[in-house]
Design an enzyme around this catalytic site. Structure first.
Site, PDB file in Angstrom:
ATOM      1  N   ASP A   1      48.345  46.221  46.842  1.00 53.68           N
ATOM      2  CA  ASP A   1      48.273  45.550  45.537  1.00 53.68           C
ATOM      3  C   ASP A   1      49.690  45.326  45.002  1.00 53.68           C
ATOM      4  OD1 ASP A   1      45.797  45.362  43.215  1.00 53.68           O
ATOM      5  OD2 ASP A   1      47.884  45.241  42.515  1.00 53.68           O
ATOM      6  N   ILE A   2      49.915  44.168  44.425  1.00 53.60           N
ATOM      7  CA  ILE A   2      51.245  43.802  43.913  1.00 53.60           C
ATOM      8  C   ILE A   2      51.620  44.635  42.675  1.00 53.60           C
ATOM      9  CG2 ILE A   2      50.611  41.977  42.267  1.00 53.60           C
ATOM     10  CD1 ILE A   2      52.769  40.226  43.664  1.00 53.60           C
TER      11      ILE A   2
ATOM     12  N   ASN B   1      35.672  45.422  41.013  1.00 57.01           N
ATOM     13  CA  ASN B   1      35.418  44.869  39.685  1.00 57.01           C
ATOM     14  C   ASN B   1      34.683  43.538  39.809  1.00 57.01           C
ATOM     15  OD1 ASN B   1      36.904  46.967  38.441  1.00 57.01           O
ATOM     16  ND2 ASN B   1      38.814  45.912  38.917  1.00 57.01           N
TER      17      ASN B   1
ATOM     18  N   GLU C   1      39.821  40.001  37.806  1.00 55.30           N
ATOM     19  CA  GLU C   1      40.831  38.963  37.548  1.00 55.30           C
ATOM     20  C   GLU C   1      40.833  37.898  38.630  1.00 55.30           C
ATOM     21  OE1 GLU C   1      44.616  40.900  37.247  1.00 55.30           O
ATOM     22  OE2 GLU C   1      43.936  42.189  35.621  1.00 55.30           O
ATOM     23  N   VAL C   2      40.622  38.314  39.855  1.00 57.34           N
ATOM     24  CA  VAL C   2      40.698  37.374  40.981  1.00 57.34           C
ATOM     25  C   VAL C   2      39.286  37.123  41.514  1.00 57.34           C
ATOM     26  CG1 VAL C   2      41.667  36.953  43.257  1.00 57.34           C
ATOM     27  CG2 VAL C   2      42.995  38.247  41.576  1.00 57.34           C
TER      28      VAL C   2
ATOM     29  N   HIS D   1      36.714  41.638  46.418  1.00 58.83           N
ATOM     30  CA  HIS D   1      37.716  42.565  46.953  1.00 58.83           C
ATOM     31  C   HIS D   1      37.371  43.976  46.549  1.00 58.83           C
ATOM     32  CE1 HIS D   1      39.119  41.141  42.997  1.00 58.83           C
ATOM     33  NE2 HIS D   1      39.653  42.349  42.836  1.00 58.83           N
TER      34      HIS D   1
ATOM     35  N   HIS E   1      39.187  47.652  45.883  1.00 57.30           N
ATOM     36  CA  HIS E   1      40.418  48.412  45.691  1.00 57.30           C
ATOM     37  C   HIS E   1      40.265  49.762  46.380  1.00 57.30           C
ATOM     38  CE1 HIS E   1      41.924  46.001  42.095  1.00 57.30           C
ATOM     39  NE2 HIS E   1      40.641  45.679  42.076  1.00 57.30           N
TER      40      HIS E   1
END
Ligand code: 5GP
Length: 122
Positions: free
Chosen positions: A33-34, A91, A99-100, A104, A106
């Site tokens: 993760d960025i 999420n 958000e994206v 995905h 995490h």
């Protein structure tokens, strides 16, 4: 809702944006993760166009579903966090804080992660 081909993870999957790759196979890509929220914070995404878990569960093939699950386990192994423990989060939607809009998961680890969620929900 139609899958947004311009979301950031779609761009990463197409190689248009770089990522710090951990693992890749036919079904999944994993990268750091960025903006890490724990000492270890990785993201695992399916390669197909799925906005969230519901879309993935409804439309992905059995091979894709198995592939993503196996990839997750592989990445946990590669990160060396299985023994100490870790948390998987996916999420979804506005209340989930997504958000994206590409499904995905995490992987958070590297120390005690505290409570799962805050209790003060308005
Ligand atoms: P969400 O809130 O959708 O569950 O999580 C999206 C995650 O993607 C966030 O943790 C955010 O830091 C991460 N992220 C957003 N843009 C990028 C990017 O360009 N590269 C990487 N590696 N992670 C990103």
């Amino acid at each position: 809702m139609a899958y947004d081909q311009d979301n950031i993870f779609a761009k990463i999957l197409r190689g248009e944006i770089p990522c710090n790759k951990i693992y890749e196979d036919d079904y999944a890509l994993a990268f750091h993760d960025i903006n890490p929220q724990a000492p270890v914070h990785a993201l695992v995404v399916p390669k197909g166009d799925y906005e969230n878990h519901a879309a993935f569960a409804a439309d992905a093939s059995e091979a894709e579903i198995l592939g993503l699950s196996r990839a997750l386990a592989e990445v946990v192994d590669m990160l060396g966090v299985a023994k100490g423990g870790y948390r998987l989060i996916s999420n979804t939607g506005a209340n989930g804080g997504q958000e994206v809009p590409h499904y995905h998961i995490h992987i958070l680890a590297g120390g005690p992660l505290g409570r799962m969620v805050t209790k003060d929900i308005a």
